[in-house]
Design a protein around this motif. Structure first.
Motif, PDB file in Angstrom:
ATOM      1  N   PRO A 106       0.846  -1.195   0.000  1.00  0.00           N
ATOM      2  CA  PRO A 106       0.000   0.000   0.000  1.00  0.00           C
ATOM      3  C   PRO A 106       0.877   1.239   0.000  1.00  0.00           C
ATOM      4  CG  PRO A 106      -0.017  -1.019   2.171  1.00  0.00           C
ATOM      5  CD  PRO A 106       0.786  -1.912   1.272  1.00  0.00           C
ATOM      6  N   LEU A 107       0.427   2.247  -0.727  1.00  0.00           N
ATOM      7  CA  LEU A 107       1.255   3.420  -0.879  1.00  0.00           C
ATOM      8  C   LEU A 107       0.774   4.577  -0.019  1.00  0.00           C
ATOM      9  CD1 LEU A 107      -0.438   5.511  -2.902  1.00  0.00           C
ATOM     10  CD2 LEU A 107       0.367   3.912  -4.604  1.00  0.00           C
ATOM     11  N   SER A 108       1.674   5.486   0.200  1.00  0.00           N
ATOM     12  CA  SER A 108       1.348   6.718   0.909  1.00  0.00           C
ATOM     13  C   SER A 108       0.826   7.686  -0.146  1.00  0.00           C
ATOM     14  CB  SER A 108       2.599   7.295   1.578  1.00  0.00           C
ATOM     15  OG  SER A 108       2.413   8.668   1.849  1.00  0.00           O
ATOM     16  N   PHE A 109      -0.457   8.035  -0.040  1.00  0.00           N
ATOM     17  CA  PHE A 109      -1.025   8.939  -1.029  1.00  0.00           C
ATOM     18  C   PHE A 109      -0.293  10.280  -1.020  1.00  0.00           C
ATOM     19  CE2 PHE A 109      -3.860  12.307  -2.438  1.00  0.00           C
ATOM     20  CZ  PHE A 109      -4.097  11.876  -3.738  1.00  0.00           C
ATOM     21  N   GLU A 110       0.096  10.750   0.148  1.00  0.00           N
ATOM     22  CA  GLU A 110       0.797  12.028   0.236  1.00  0.00           C
ATOM     23  C   GLU A 110       2.109  11.993  -0.550  1.00  0.00           C
ATOM     24  OE1 GLU A 110      -0.482  10.400   2.954  1.00  0.00           O
ATOM     25  OE2 GLU A 110      -2.228  11.724   3.137  1.00  0.00           O
ATOM     26  N   ASP A 111       2.852  10.893  -0.449  1.00  0.00           N
ATOM     27  CA  ASP A 111       4.104  10.763  -1.198  1.00  0.00           C
ATOM     28  C   ASP A 111       3.831  10.720  -2.703  1.00  0.00           C
ATOM     29  OD1 ASP A 111       5.486  10.734   1.191  1.00  0.00           O
ATOM     30  OD2 ASP A 111       5.798   8.555   1.189  1.00  0.00           O
TER      31      ASP A 111
END
Length: 123
Positions: A106-111
Protein backbone atom coordinates in the motif's frame (compact mmCIF):
# COMPACT_ATOMS: atom_id res chain seq x y z
CA UNK A 1 -7.91 18.59 -20.18
CA UNK A 2 -5.94 16.31 -17.89
CA UNK A 3 -2.20 15.82 -17.89
CA UNK A 4 -2.33 12.81 -15.54
CA UNK A 5 -3.12 9.20 -16.44
CA UNK A 6 -3.47 6.51 -13.77
CA UNK A 7 -3.28 2.86 -14.84
CA UNK A 8 -4.26 -0.03 -12.57
CA UNK A 9 -6.17 -3.25 -13.13
CA UNK A 10 -7.79 -3.14 -9.67
CA UNK A 11 -11.01 -1.09 -10.14
CA UNK A 12 -11.47 -0.28 -6.45
CA UNK A 13 -7.90 0.95 -6.07
CA UNK A 14 -8.16 2.98 -9.27
CA UNK A 15 -11.39 4.62 -8.04
CA UNK A 16 -9.79 5.44 -4.69
CA UNK A 17 -6.85 7.16 -6.39
CA UNK A 18 -9.10 9.12 -8.75
CA UNK A 19 -11.26 10.28 -5.83
CA UNK A 20 -8.27 11.26 -3.72
CA UNK A 21 -6.70 13.25 -6.54
CA UNK A 22 -10.03 14.94 -7.38
CA UNK A 23 -10.49 15.85 -3.72
CA UNK A 24 -7.09 17.55 -3.91
CA UNK A 25 -7.93 19.37 -7.14
CA UNK A 26 -6.13 17.13 -9.61
CA UNK A 27 -8.26 15.76 -12.44
CA UNK A 28 -6.92 12.54 -13.92
CA UNK A 29 -7.80 10.14 -16.67
CA UNK A 30 -7.74 6.44 -15.90
CA UNK A 31 -7.20 3.12 -17.62
CA UNK A 32 -7.79 -0.36 -16.26
CA UNK A 33 -5.18 -1.99 -18.49
CA UNK A 34 -1.93 -1.19 -20.24
CA UNK A 35 -3.61 -1.53 -23.63
CA UNK A 36 -6.27 1.00 -22.65
CA UNK A 37 -3.54 3.32 -21.36
CA UNK A 38 -1.72 3.23 -24.70
CA UNK A 39 -5.01 4.04 -26.47
CA UNK A 40 -5.55 7.02 -24.14
CA UNK A 41 -2.02 8.24 -24.77
CA UNK A 42 -2.70 8.05 -28.51
CA UNK A 43 -5.97 9.98 -28.24
CA UNK A 44 -4.83 12.54 -25.64
CA UNK A 45 -1.54 14.29 -26.38
CA UNK A 46 -2.06 16.49 -23.30
CA UNK A 47 -1.17 13.59 -20.97
CA UNK A 48 2.27 14.27 -19.52
CA UNK A 49 2.47 12.09 -16.40
CA UNK A 50 1.60 8.39 -16.22
CA UNK A 51 1.23 6.53 -12.92
CA UNK A 52 1.05 2.80 -13.53
CA UNK A 53 0.92 -0.47 -11.69
CA UNK A 54 3.74 -2.77 -12.76
CA UNK A 55 1.96 -6.11 -12.77
CA UNK A 56 -1.18 -6.19 -14.90
CA UNK A 57 -2.72 -9.11 -16.75
CA UNK A 58 -2.72 -7.78 -20.32
CA UNK A 59 0.72 -6.19 -20.40
CA UNK A 60 3.37 -5.49 -17.80
CA UNK A 61 3.40 -1.81 -16.83
CA UNK A 62 7.09 -1.52 -17.64
CA UNK A 63 6.51 -2.97 -21.12
CA UNK A 64 3.72 -0.39 -21.52
CA UNK A 65 6.16 2.37 -20.53
CA UNK A 66 8.76 1.16 -23.05
CA UNK A 67 6.06 0.96 -25.73
CA UNK A 68 4.84 4.49 -24.97
CA UNK A 69 8.39 5.84 -25.17
CA UNK A 70 8.91 4.15 -28.55
CA UNK A 71 5.58 5.38 -29.94
CA UNK A 72 5.88 8.95 -28.65
CA UNK A 73 9.59 9.82 -28.54
CA UNK A 74 8.91 13.56 -28.94
CA UNK A 75 6.50 13.72 -25.99
CA UNK A 76 7.84 14.76 -22.63
CA UNK A 77 6.29 11.90 -20.62
CA UNK A 78 7.11 11.26 -16.97
CA UNK A 79 6.44 7.81 -15.53
CA UNK A 80 5.78 6.79 -11.94
CA UNK A 81 5.15 3.17 -10.97
CA UNK A 82 3.50 1.47 -8.05
CA UNK A 83 3.52 -2.20 -7.20
CA UNK A 84 2.26 -4.58 -4.58
CA UNK A 85 5.07 -6.96 -5.46
CA UNK A 86 8.21 -4.86 -5.17
CA UNK A 87 10.72 -7.44 -6.33
CA UNK A 88 14.25 -6.10 -6.72
CA UNK A 89 14.25 -7.16 -10.38
CA UNK A 90 11.08 -5.11 -11.05
CA UNK A 91 12.53 -2.04 -9.36
CA UNK A 92 15.76 -2.43 -11.34
CA UNK A 93 13.75 -2.70 -14.58
CA UNK A 94 11.76 0.40 -13.60
CA UNK A 95 14.91 2.43 -13.00
CA UNK A 96 16.39 1.18 -16.29
CA UNK A 97 13.20 2.30 -18.06
CA UNK A 98 13.69 5.82 -16.70
CA UNK A 99 10.84 5.72 -14.19
CA UNK A 100 11.04 8.73 -11.90
CA UNK A 101 9.52 7.20 -8.73
CA UNK A 102 8.66 3.68 -7.59
CA UNK A 103 6.06 3.32 -4.83
CA UNK A 104 5.21 0.08 -3.01
CA UNK A 105 1.58 -0.77 -2.31
CA UNK A 106 0.00 0.00 0.00
CA UNK A 107 1.25 3.42 -0.88
CA UNK A 108 1.35 6.72 0.91
CA UNK A 109 -1.03 8.94 -1.03
CA UNK A 110 0.80 12.03 0.24
CA UNK A 111 4.10 10.76 -1.20
CA UNK A 112 2.45 9.87 -4.51
CA UNK A 113 0.68 13.21 -4.71
CA UNK A 114 3.94 15.03 -4.01
CA UNK A 115 5.67 13.16 -6.83
CA UNK A 116 2.81 13.91 -9.24
CA UNK A 117 2.66 17.59 -8.32
CA UNK A 118 6.43 17.85 -8.78
CA UNK A 119 6.25 16.21 -12.21
CA UNK A 120 3.30 18.34 -13.37
CA UNK A 121 5.01 21.52 -12.19
CA UNK A 122 7.98 20.73 -14.42
CA UNK A 123 5.81 20.38 -17.53
Amino acid sequence: MSELLIVDDEPEFLDELLEAFAFNGVVARSADSAGAALALLEANPDIRVVVSDIRMPDMDGLVMIDTAKQRYPARDLTFVVMTGHAATADLDRARAAGVRHCFPKPLSFEDLQGAIEEALAEK
